[in-house]
Design an enzyme around this catalytic site. Sequence first.
Site, PDB file in Angstrom:
ATOM      1  N   SER A  40       0.790  -1.228   0.000  1.00 53.57           N
ATOM      2  CA  SER A  40       0.000   0.000   0.000  1.00 53.57           C
ATOM      3  C   SER A  40       0.826   1.285   0.000  1.00 53.57           C
ATOM      4  O   SER A  40       0.311   2.340  -0.340  1.00 53.57           O
ATOM      5  CB  SER A  40      -0.964   0.025   1.182  1.00 53.57           C
ATOM      6  OG  SER A  40      -0.275   0.242   2.386  1.00 53.57           O
ATOM      7  N   LYS A  78       0.612   4.205   6.697  1.00 49.72           N
ATOM      8  CA  LYS A  78      -0.085   5.064   5.728  1.00 49.72           C
ATOM      9  C   LYS A  78       0.427   6.490   5.888  1.00 49.72           C
ATOM     10  O   LYS A  78       1.150   6.815   6.810  1.00 49.72           O
ATOM     11  CB  LYS A  78      -1.605   5.063   5.958  1.00 49.72           C
ATOM     12  CG  LYS A  78      -2.264   3.699   5.960  1.00 49.72           C
ATOM     13  CD  LYS A  78      -2.318   3.061   4.611  1.00 49.72           C
ATOM     14  CE  LYS A  78      -3.016   1.709   4.731  1.00 49.72           C
ATOM     15  NZ  LYS A  78      -2.673   0.799   3.709  1.00 49.72           N
TER      16      LYS A  78
END
Length: 182
Positions: A40, A78
């Site tokens: 990600s 993230k």
Amino acid sequence: MKNDRKREVYSWSKSILFAVMIVFICQQFLFTPITVKGKSMEPTYENDDRIVVTKVGKPERFDMIVFYAPDADEKYIKRVIGLPGDRIEMNDDVLYINGKNYSEPYLKTKKAGIPPGEKLTENFTLKGLHGIDKVPAGHLFVMGDNRRNSWDGRRFGFIPEQSLVGKVEFRIYPLNEMGVPK
């Protein structure tokens, strides 16, 4: 002679125990090593990269953070996009925060790899995704750099600040990419 050995063993034992205690205290309260899992955050961080996360201070917009996943028994890495009170919108691959557009230079490589006319990040507003127009107090809105392959705030919602492990400070592996994150 026997007493000297005992004193030396005792001295070494104290030193080793003291070092272990210092490492434990630092890891619990100051910083901790983490292994990146998943795709990600590519190309910023790859699967199995090793990073150091600091547990001191509050994250700012565009910092990379590690937090306990709200939907799984693991930790996610993230990028912070929205802080409490922010209005977030994505329109034609341009990020708008509180009505102001922001460039995202960390997405340059991924944008270059998509076919012409396609978007890296789908259009959205917080209201459309989660039914409210602002990031709630005590929460963050996060997204991965690999926008087409990231399970992030667009899917699972806002991150409570209490779930934070810390802010990414340094990559320690692979050695040829060691350094401060960009």
